[in-house]
Design a protein around this motif. Sequence first.
Motif, PDB file in Angstrom:
ATOM      1  N   GLU A 153       1.526  -3.375   7.430  1.00 47.82           N
ATOM      2  CA  GLU A 153       1.262  -3.576   6.010  1.00 47.82           C
ATOM      3  C   GLU A 153      -0.236  -3.670   5.728  1.00 47.82           C
ATOM      4  OE1 GLU A 153       5.298  -4.987   7.068  1.00 47.82           O
ATOM      5  OE2 GLU A 153       3.295  -5.357   7.868  1.00 47.82           O
ATOM      6  N   GLN A 185      -1.850  -0.185   5.934  1.00 44.46           N
ATOM      7  CA  GLN A 185      -1.572   0.600   4.727  1.00 44.46           C
ATOM      8  C   GLN A 185      -2.483   0.175   3.576  1.00 44.46           C
ATOM      9  OE1 GLN A 185       2.749   0.064   4.204  1.00 44.46           O
ATOM     10  NE2 GLN A 185       2.972   2.268   4.562  1.00 44.46           N
ATOM     11  N   TYR A 230       1.783   7.003  11.947  1.00 42.54           N
ATOM     12  CA  TYR A 230       0.545   7.685  11.601  1.00 42.54           C
ATOM     13  C   TYR A 230       0.259   8.911  12.473  1.00 42.54           C
ATOM     14  CZ  TYR A 230      -0.566   3.764   8.614  1.00 42.54           C
ATOM     15  OH  TYR A 230      -0.542   2.819   7.626  1.00 42.54           O
TER      16      TYR A 230
END
Length: 473
Positions: free
Chosen positions: A115, A118, A464
Amino acid sequence: MKKEYCGLFGIYGHKEAARMTYFGLYALQHRGQESAGIVTWDGTKIREQKGMGLVPDVFNERHLGTELKGNIGMGHIRYSTTGASLIRNAQPFIVRHGDLRLAVAHNGNLVNTFELRQELEAEGSIFQTTMDTEVFAHLIVKNLNGNTIEDAILKACQRIKGAYCMLIMANDKLIAVKDPNGFRPLALGRLDNKYVLASETCAFDLIEAEYLRPLTPGEMLVIQDGQLKSYTMDIPKQPKRQCIFELIYFARPDSYVFGDVVYERRKAFGAALAHEAPVDADFVMPFPDSGNYAAVGYSQASGLPLELAMIRNHYVGRTFIQPSQDMRDFSVRVKLNPVKSMIQGKRIVIVEDSIVRGTTIRTRVKKLRELGAREIHMRVSCPPIKFPCFYGIDFSSKGELIAANHPVDDIARFLGLDSLHYLTIPGLVNSVSEKDAWCLACFDGNYPIAPAPVRGKDCLETEYAPGIIKEYC
């Protein structure tokens, strides 16, 4: 097989800082064998040497004698928790920001890495690695505007969740931080009048440093100009939840960890086992080296003789020429071999520190049966591991935990045992100094910090860079 955590070592103000750091990492090698790194501060810049493999393979006399100049040193040995085992994920992780040269080394695992990354990427941050350590470095830099490096680190700690001990080199400062729950061990010592930091005190013993104290949960220590200053994180106080597996398995038996002597705790676990589950047998034996000290405790408490009937080959490296397919279980046999004359017709109690998947133990028990053992009983010096760990131990899914999916009697049959007993949670907790200070989540599922929805050490590669492992390994 279980995998170790990482190891940290730092020293301030020593003319042989790189060499002392090398010795410190050498003493901590049991905590990680994937990569090693040392950084030093020479007064103007951070110097570094990192590589894959064991400490003696990564560093040589040229590195320690001439290249890693400076009197501040910091090192890291790694078993990967978040981030694959790649050279670019080796630590310490180094960044530049204006006049600041920053190096970060991390022992632990953050549960909100995904999180945070991001969020940072949405704000324009660019990442070089897939480590949670780099996320923390970005948070530090983000909080630098108008703040001291100490304030920036403390603000970064307010954002991260999970288990962490970190060493941070910020120009001429050496900084240590420990998470508010105190999951990971980190100790402060002194060599002459120089401060040293290490994951375990066995690193102090090798360089003849004096052990001073463990860092407290939520503490930040800053060393500059030979002076030590302690800060407390501005975070609501959390219950202390030290990882009990440090005492069961990870730490070296000659270390002080969380203020406890590891050797004595492991003997106490074995003694508790003897009281909980006595058995009429001819002798007690460990599977070296993990069960050695609990076996001593079991033997002394039960009155049964201790025999070292399984011999370990101490000269087995991490890799060797693989045998042909018909040489089954070679990798197990090359490490441990029983003393055949001790086994035939005997009733044996085997003491182990833990059972995760059970496959290796099954092979060893089968060999003892083939050699004529009459009875084989196993006593395990920790409770059944039923729940995944999200704080750094490499069993992150229930599917790979034998005790999460089978009752004890079925496990005993699978392993080929006449009886099996795990130490109970009360027996474990009553064998340590502090009674209400431990993370027991892998046994009881009570997680001190809620696990993240995106889990696993390869979560960043999966999201990713799905081809990263294939491309770079």
